[in-house]
Design a protein around this motif. Structure first.
Motif, mmCIF file in Angstrom:
data_model
loop_
_atom_site.group_PDB
_atom_site.id
_atom_site.type_symbol
_atom_site.label_atom_id
_atom_site.label_comp_id
_atom_site.label_asym_id
_atom_site.label_seq_id
_atom_site.Cartn_x
_atom_site.Cartn_y
_atom_site.Cartn_z
ATOM 1 N N ILE A 47 0.862 -1.175 0.000
ATOM 2 C CA ILE A 47 0.000 0.000 0.000
ATOM 3 C C ILE A 47 0.902 1.230 0.000
ATOM 4 O O ILE A 47 1.724 1.395 0.909
ATOM 5 C CB ILE A 47 -0.921 0.018 1.237
ATOM 6 N N PRO A 48 0.800 2.104 -0.983
ATOM 7 C CA PRO A 48 1.698 3.270 -1.035
ATOM 8 C C PRO A 48 1.386 4.268 0.071
ATOM 9 O O PRO A 48 0.282 4.308 0.618
ATOM 10 C CB PRO A 48 1.404 3.873 -2.410
ATOM 11 N N GLY A 49 2.387 5.093 0.427
ATOM 12 C CA GLY A 49 2.170 6.161 1.397
ATOM 13 C C GLY A 49 2.185 5.676 2.832
ATOM 14 O O GLY A 49 2.531 4.534 3.136
ATOM 15 N N THR A 50 1.776 6.553 3.733
ATOM 16 C CA THR A 50 1.740 6.253 5.159
ATOM 17 C C THR A 50 0.403 6.708 5.744
ATOM 18 O O THR A 50 -0.281 7.558 5.165
ATOM 19 C CB THR A 50 2.881 6.981 5.903
ATOM 20 N N PRO A 51 0.021 6.168 6.921
ATOM 21 C CA PRO A 51 -1.234 6.599 7.548
ATOM 22 C C PRO A 51 -1.197 8.085 7.895
ATOM 23 O O PRO A 51 -0.122 8.672 8.054
ATOM 24 C CB PRO A 51 -1.291 5.729 8.817
ATOM 25 N N PRO A 52 -2.361 8.713 8.040
ATOM 26 C CA PRO A 52 -2.411 10.145 8.325
ATOM 27 C C PRO A 52 -1.942 10.476 9.731
ATOM 28 O O PRO A 52 -1.954 9.616 10.627
ATOM 29 C CB PRO A 52 -3.894 10.481 8.148
ATOM 30 N N ASP A 53 -1.534 11.719 9.935
ATOM 31 C CA ASP A 53 -1.138 12.212 11.250
ATOM 32 C C ASP A 53 -2.400 12.473 12.065
ATOM 33 O O ASP A 53 -3.219 13.331 11.711
ATOM 34 C CB ASP A 53 -0.329 13.506 11.085
ATOM 35 N N PRO A 67 -7.599 13.859 8.832
ATOM 36 C CA PRO A 67 -8.402 14.404 7.727
ATOM 37 C C PRO A 67 -9.883 14.401 8.077
ATOM 38 O O PRO A 67 -10.356 13.529 8.801
ATOM 39 C CB PRO A 67 -8.094 13.444 6.570
ATOM 40 N N LYS A 68 -10.611 15.380 7.551
ATOM 41 C CA LYS A 68 -12.031 15.474 7.892
ATOM 42 C C LYS A 68 -12.866 14.483 7.092
ATOM 43 O O LYS A 68 -14.001 14.169 7.475
ATOM 44 C CB LYS A 68 -12.530 16.898 7.663
ATOM 45 N N GLY A 69 -12.345 13.999 5.984
ATOM 46 C CA GLY A 69 -13.070 13.040 5.162
ATOM 47 C C GLY A 69 -12.647 11.617 5.457
ATOM 48 O O GLY A 69 -12.386 11.248 6.597
ATOM 49 N N ASP A 70 -12.563 10.819 4.416
ATOM 50 C CA ASP A 70 -12.098 9.435 4.543
ATOM 51 C C ASP A 70 -10.619 9.461 4.910
ATOM 52 O O ASP A 70 -9.807 10.047 4.189
ATOM 53 C CB ASP A 70 -12.305 8.713 3.207
ATOM 54 N N PRO A 71 -10.210 8.840 6.035
ATOM 55 C CA PRO A 71 -8.797 8.890 6.432
ATOM 56 C C PRO A 71 -7.866 8.206 5.443
ATOM 57 O O PRO A 71 -6.669 8.468 5.438
ATOM 58 C CB PRO A 71 -8.793 8.173 7.785
ATOM 59 N N PHE A 72 -8.415 7.372 4.562
ATOM 60 C CA PHE A 72 -7.590 6.643 3.602
ATOM 61 C C PHE A 72 -7.430 7.409 2.288
ATOM 62 O O PHE A 72 -6.774 6.928 1.363
ATOM 63 C CB PHE A 72 -8.219 5.265 3.325
ATOM 64 N N ALA A 115 -5.650 9.849 1.015
ATOM 65 C CA ALA A 115 -4.351 10.155 0.405
ATOM 66 C C ALA A 115 -3.682 8.918 -0.197
ATOM 67 O O ALA A 115 -2.796 9.041 -1.051
ATOM 68 C CB ALA A 115 -3.425 10.788 1.442
ATOM 69 N N ARG A 116 -4.076 7.738 0.238
ATOM 70 C CA ARG A 116 -3.455 6.492 -0.233
ATOM 71 C C ARG A 116 -4.393 5.700 -1.142
ATOM 72 O O ARG A 116 -4.049 4.593 -1.563
ATOM 73 C CB ARG A 116 -3.041 5.634 0.960
#
Length: 347
Positions: A270-276, A281-286, A288-289
């Motif tokens: 899975i590319p990227g990393t989990p959010p801080d 994030p106010k929307g779906d936390p996933f 960015a990935r």
């Protein structure tokens, strides 16, 4: 209908840090029925361990439960005092921690560590407690238990220490057993033995299990239901067949795509990393990935969409107006397998 013994609703947990408020658990809900195994899966940092430590009242001093309830037999654990929780821990709800190397007291004999919960919670005298500890050592597969009951932790192998930790957790026959990645530090052969042991003991003492892991492969033959966690939220849950063969959330697709199978020729990370979670994030936390993300994913958190009576997923892809997307080939193959299984069962 199965007896419900645990019901977690809208749980929210923050951590006060020098950098700010970490929103570690954000509106988590799930339940546990008598005798079943619920697996909670997700990457490191998704909130699995924090969620289950709240069930035991073992959160760190800088943690604060800001919302929700944890109902154990119609009593809210979050409202109980530390003294009341001491009467629950080990007796009604027990936990197998990740690392047996640090879970055992190196200065105490093994027999004493297994017997201690019996003496505290069941008020059994020392002689009887040691006798029951000996029986449990045999039950979890410790060879030459009569001689080894007086040994210290360093005299056992890693797999044997994990069996001893399981014995300590089970000695009072708890209603709920929380297994926090109990096979992480073990090789695959010992891992399989520990999982089989847990299933056998579950049948004998009729305990319910919450199994925490980042490895979906481990729960395939272990769980009845699966909850997939990401960034402090449950994003999908269903029966083990539904999650493995008919997953709906792109994050679940990613987890399954990174798991080796007999038919897979390539593993996809899975590319990227989990959010801080200091600023989630106010929307779906996933978002960015997520290669299938839409504009609404960045703006609004998706609700749970119903897939079946037992299967729900929090993804806008299930909205009636969402465009149809083609999931990875491995997920398509799994869905076809699921259809074949359902068709066979209907015969």
């Amino acid at each position: 209908m199965a007896e419900r013994i645990l019901d977690v609703k809208n749980l929210k947990i923050d951590f006060h840090t020098y950098a700010g408020e970490v929103k570690a658990i954000r509106d988590v809900s799930f339940h546990l029925d008598k005798g079943e195994t619920l697996a909670i899966v997700g990457e490191s940092g998704s909130g699995k361990s924090v969620t289950t430590k709240s069930l035991m009242g073992l959160l760190a001093n800088n943690a604060e439960v800001t919302g929700g309830s944890i109902m154990f037999h119609d009593q809210d654990i979050l409202k109980k005092s530390e003294k009341e929780m001491q009467n629950i821990r080990g007796k009604d709800i027990a936990m197998i921690f990740q690392d047996p190397m640090t879970s055992l007291d190196p200065t105490m004999r093994i027999g004493q560590q297994i017997a201690e919960p019996l003496i505290k919670h069941k008020h059994v005298d020392k002689k009887k407690a040691w006798a029951q500890a000996l029986e449990l050592m045999k039950l979890v597969g410790i060879t030459d238990a009569e001689e080894r009951i007086k040994n210290y932790p360093h005299q056992f192998s890693g797999g044997q220490r994990q069996r001893i930790v399981i014995a300590i957790a089970l000695v009072c026959y708890p209603e709920i057993l929380i297994a926090d990645e109990p096979t992480t530090a073990l090789d695959v052969t010992i891992q399989a033995q520990i999982l089989e042991l847990m299933k056998e003991l579950q049948e004998k003492i009729e305990t319910s299990i919450i199994f925490i892991t980042h490895d979906l492969g481990v729960v395939a033959g272990m769980a009845d239901r699966v909850a997939v966690m990401y960034a402090g939220q449950i994003v999908e849950y269903g029966t083990v067949d539904e999650i493995f063969f008919n997953p709906q959330h792109p994050y679940t697709w990613g987890l399954l795509n990174s798991m080796p199978t007999l038919s897979s020729t390539k593993l996809e990370a899975i590319p990227g990393t989990p959010p801080d979670l200091l600023d989630p994030p106010k929307g779906d936390p996933f978002v960015a990935r997520n290669p299938y993300a839409m504009k609404i994913d960045a703006e609004q958190r998706p609700p749970f969409f119903k897939v079946s009576e037992t299967h729900y997923a929090a993804t806008w892809l299930l909205h009636p107006d969402a465009p149809k997307v083609t999931p990875p080939d491995e997920i398509i193959r799994r869905r076809q397998t699921f259809k074949d299984i359902m068709a066979h069962r209907a015969i």
